[in-house]
Design a protein around this motif. Structure first.
Motif, PDB file in Angstrom:
ATOM      1  N   THR A 323      43.503  45.495  49.266  1.00 15.69           N
ATOM      2  CA  THR A 323      44.359  44.475  48.662  1.00 15.69           C
ATOM      3  C   THR A 323      45.362  43.998  49.705  1.00 15.69           C
ATOM      4  O   THR A 323      46.059  44.808  50.322  1.00 15.69           O
ATOM      5  CB  THR A 323      45.114  45.033  47.448  1.00 15.69           C
ATOM      6  OG1 THR A 323      44.172  45.559  46.516  1.00 15.69           O
ATOM      7  CG2 THR A 323      45.923  43.941  46.771  1.00 15.69           C
ATOM      8  N   GLN A 325      48.312  40.886  51.182  1.00 13.89           N
ATOM      9  CA  GLN A 325      49.323  39.888  50.816  1.00 13.89           C
ATOM     10  C   GLN A 325      49.172  38.645  51.693  1.00 13.89           C
ATOM     11  O   GLN A 325      50.107  37.885  51.877  1.00 13.89           O
ATOM     12  CB  GLN A 325      50.723  40.494  50.973  1.00 13.89           C
ATOM     13  CG  GLN A 325      50.971  41.697  50.061  1.00 13.89           C
ATOM     14  CD  GLN A 325      52.374  42.266  50.219  1.00 13.89           C
ATOM     15  OE1 GLN A 325      53.330  41.542  50.443  1.00 13.89           O
ATOM     16  NE2 GLN A 325      52.486  43.586  50.085  1.00 13.89           N
ATOM     17  N   TYR A 327      47.903  34.921  52.628  1.00 14.12           N
ATOM     18  CA  TYR A 327      47.678  33.671  51.907  1.00 14.12           C
ATOM     19  C   TYR A 327      46.976  32.642  52.788  1.00 14.12           C
ATOM     20  O   TYR A 327      46.270  31.773  52.303  1.00 14.12           O
ATOM     21  CB  TYR A 327      49.009  33.104  51.392  1.00 14.12           C
ATOM     22  CG  TYR A 327      49.728  34.052  50.458  1.00 14.12           C
ATOM     23  CD1 TYR A 327      49.336  34.181  49.130  1.00 14.12           C
ATOM     24  CD2 TYR A 327      50.789  34.831  50.907  1.00 14.12           C
ATOM     25  CE1 TYR A 327      49.979  35.053  48.270  1.00 14.12           C
ATOM     26  CE2 TYR A 327      51.445  35.709  50.046  1.00 14.12           C
ATOM     27  CZ  TYR A 327      51.036  35.820  48.721  1.00 14.12           C
ATOM     28  OH  TYR A 327      51.670  36.681  47.884  1.00 14.12           O
ATOM     29  N   LYS A 358      40.790  41.630  48.504  1.00 10.61           N
ATOM     30  CA  LYS A 358      41.369  40.852  47.410  1.00 10.61           C
ATOM     31  C   LYS A 358      42.839  40.573  47.673  1.00 10.61           C
ATOM     32  O   LYS A 358      43.516  41.315  48.382  1.00 10.61           O
ATOM     33  CB  LYS A 358      41.246  41.596  46.077  1.00 10.61           C
ATOM     34  CG  LYS A 358      39.828  41.834  45.611  1.00 10.61           C
ATOM     35  CD  LYS A 358      39.822  42.551  44.271  1.00 10.61           C
ATOM     36  CE  LYS A 358      38.404  42.786  43.772  1.00 10.61           C
ATOM     37  NZ  LYS A 358      38.389  43.492  42.460  1.00 10.61           N
ATOM     38  N   GLY A 359      43.332  39.489  47.063  1.00 10.26           N
ATOM     39  CA  GLY A 359      44.749  39.204  47.080  1.00 10.26           C
ATOM     40  C   GLY A 359      45.449  40.014  46.002  1.00 10.26           C
ATOM     41  O   GLY A 359      44.807  40.663  45.172  1.00 10.26           O
ATOM     42  N   THR A 360      46.764  39.997  46.000  1.00 15.64           N
ATOM     43  CA  THR A 360      47.513  40.755  44.998  1.00 15.64           C
ATOM     44  C   THR A 360      47.289  40.224  43.586  1.00 15.64           C
ATOM     45  O   THR A 360      47.552  40.919  42.603  1.00 15.64           O
ATOM     46  CB  THR A 360      49.024  40.713  45.317  1.00 15.64           C
ATOM     47  OG1 THR A 360      49.435  39.348  45.496  1.00 15.64           O
ATOM     48  CG2 THR A 360      49.332  41.495  46.589  1.00 15.64           C
ATOM     49  N   ASP A 361      46.775  38.983  43.477  1.00 19.80           N
ATOM     50  CA  ASP A 361      46.475  38.408  42.162  1.00 19.80           C
ATOM     51  C   ASP A 361      45.060  38.734  41.708  1.00 19.80           C
ATOM     52  O   ASP A 361      44.619  38.286  40.646  1.00 19.80           O
ATOM     53  CB  ASP A 361      46.677  36.886  42.173  1.00 19.80           C
ATOM     54  CG  ASP A 361      45.760  36.181  43.176  1.00 19.80           C
ATOM     55  OD1 ASP A 361      45.081  36.886  43.963  1.00 19.80           O
ATOM     56  OD2 ASP A 361      45.728  34.934  43.171  1.00 19.80           O
ATOM     57  N   GLY A 362      44.315  39.504  42.516  1.00 19.89           N
ATOM     58  CA  GLY A 362      42.955  39.890  42.152  1.00 19.89           C
ATOM     59  C   GLY A 362      41.870  38.964  42.667  1.00 19.89           C
ATOM     60  O   GLY A 362      40.683  39.258  42.495  1.00 19.89           O
ATOM     61  N   THR A 363      42.246  37.856  43.294  1.00 21.86           N
ATOM     62  CA  THR A 363      41.264  36.908  43.807  1.00 21.86           C
ATOM     63  C   THR A 363      40.548  37.488  45.027  1.00 21.86           C
ATOM     64  O   THR A 363      41.191  37.983  45.952  1.00 21.86           O
ATOM     65  CB  THR A 363      41.935  35.589  44.214  1.00 21.86           C
ATOM     66  OG1 THR A 363      42.631  35.057  43.085  1.00 21.86           O
ATOM     67  CG2 THR A 363      40.898  34.582  44.686  1.00 21.86           C
ATOM     68  N   GLN A 365      39.043  37.467  48.466  1.00 21.99           N
ATOM     69  CA  GLN A 365      39.281  36.627  49.641  1.00 21.99           C
ATOM     70  C   GLN A 365      38.146  36.699  50.654  1.00 21.99           C
ATOM     71  O   GLN A 365      37.819  35.714  51.299  1.00 21.99           O
ATOM     72  CB  GLN A 365      40.596  37.041  50.305  1.00 21.99           C
ATOM     73  CG  GLN A 365      41.814  36.823  49.402  1.00 21.99           C
ATOM     74  CD  GLN A 365      43.083  37.372  50.017  1.00 21.99           C
ATOM     75  OE1 GLN A 365      43.068  38.396  50.707  1.00 21.99           O
ATOM     76  NE2 GLN A 365      44.206  36.723  49.751  1.00 21.99           N
TER      77      GLN A 365
END
Length: 385
Positions: A323, A325, A327, A358-363, A365
């Protein structure tokens, strides 16, 4: 000159007739091909990406889904990893008896949603087919009759005979509880009844015998249809990994189970936090080195964990979850490229490995993967247009 014109005209006519004949023949060939591509029984197959995978069944232009979809797992479990481990493990067991080159996979069509729901229920006056014990009215954890059978799934294995699909094998998975979660009142607190491994195995064998007997009486199943029944131990709700299959039986004919094959699968989470250590300390050390190396170069990481599966204490595969952070697409791309090199250097070789970023929002990447017989990782970064 006149003769030459006649000769040219005749030649042109022959060419035109020949062309028409070829066109007619080609049209007929296309029509026949189209006719043969759609079976008289109305099914097609999906094709497969690798020899180790089954082809699936498409009927009337749509993938044939399970008749019991959505009820194969009891709502008693909050651990969705159980479902993933259950489905993938069941297919792997099927491959030991039903070759991917000879059989076609079909989602379960023999057991209806009502049937599976009833089998997962408690036995009662209104549900004589319930595989779980009657409700004795007790709410104390040590006195109540727990729910032993947690989930049931059917897989059908087909062969093509005279242009039609014929049922050639069945696999049934039965998920068993070691802990049964219940509430004394609706929306109330959750309590737990513990089930010993010995009791779980005994109840599972009784359920398997009943399921086999009932399957033999099901329309479309003969006395000689091979049946695999595989037993799965559910992981607890707070587990970070899914459960595992502990035994299976293969019945070529009849309604009697004569023997069981024991399986020794177990999943672990890296870094290991429980008291029990992993079968091979070198595997955990390799992961820790990978994690440390990655975190040193990219500090904006929210977590790096892995799920590892062992068979007879030998590592079979690993799923790594990271996971971030990040962007920026350039950051994600650079990070993914670095992961491919670090994973090749530090993670164990000779096993399949998947790495999901994954990003912190669950997406999701990016994604990396390596097969057991490969050394380098395939990578893909998810962008946008």
């Amino acid at each position: 000159m006149k003769k030459i014109g006649v000769i040219l005209g005749a030649a042109l006519s022959i060419m035109l007739l020949t062309g028409c004949a070829k066109l007619s023949s080609a049209t007929s060939t296309v029509k026949n091909a189209a006719k043969s591509s759609s079976s008289s029984s109305g099914y097609q197959v999906t094709g497969k990406a690798a020899d180790s995978e089954y082809q699936g069944v498409i009927e009337n232009g749509k993938y044939l889904t399970s008749k019991a979809r959505g009820v194969g797992i009891s709502q008693n479990s909050d651990n969705l990893l159980n479902l993933k481990s259950f489905e993938s493990g069941l297919t792997q067991i099927s491959k030991t008896k039903y070759s991917t080159s000879d059989y076609i996979f079909r989602e379960g069509q023999l057991l209806s949603s009502t049937t599976v729901k009833d089998w997962l229920g408690r036995k009662s006056k209104s549900n004589s087919t319930g595989l779980n014990p009657v409700n004795n009215g007790q709410t104390d954890a040590n006195k109540r009759n727990p729910i032993y059978i947690q989930q049931i799934e059917e897989q059908d294995y087909m062969k093509e005979v005279d242009g039609k699909l014929k049922l050639a094998g069945i696999t049934i998975g039965i998920g068993m509880n070691t802990k049964d979660y219940y509430q004394k009142e609706e929306y109330g607190a959750t309590y737990t009844t513990s089930i010993s491994k010995e009791k779980m195995i005994a109840e599972g064998k009784q359920a398997a015998a009943k399921v086999l007997e009932r399957l033999r009486k099901t329309s479309g199943v003969s006395e000689n249809t091979p049946i695999i029944i595989a037993m799965f131990q559910q992981a607890t709700n707070d587990s970070l990994v899914g459960g595992s299959f502990y035994q299976y039986t293969y019945v070529k004919s009849g309604s009697t189970i004569n023997d069981w094959t024991n399986l020794n699968y177990k999943s672990y989470v890296f870094p290991e936090t429980s008291v029990s250590s992993v079968p091979n300390d070198n595997d955990e050390t390799s992961f820790e080195s990978f994690k440390k190396q990655v975190q040193n170069f990219f500090p904006n990481l929210a977590g790096v964990t892995a799920q590892a599966e062992y068979k007879n204490k030998t590592l079979q595969g690993m799923n790594v979850n990271i996971t971030t952070q990040f962007y920026s697409l350039t950051e994600i791309t650079s990070f993914t490229q670095y992961l491919a090199q670090a994973a090749k250097t530090y993670l164990p070789s000779g096993i399949p490995i998947d790495i999901t970023v994954k990003g912190t929002d669950g997406t999701v990447q990016s994604f990396l993967a390596r097969k057991a017989d490969e050394s380098s990782f395939y990578t893909h970064v998810f962008g946008s247009y």
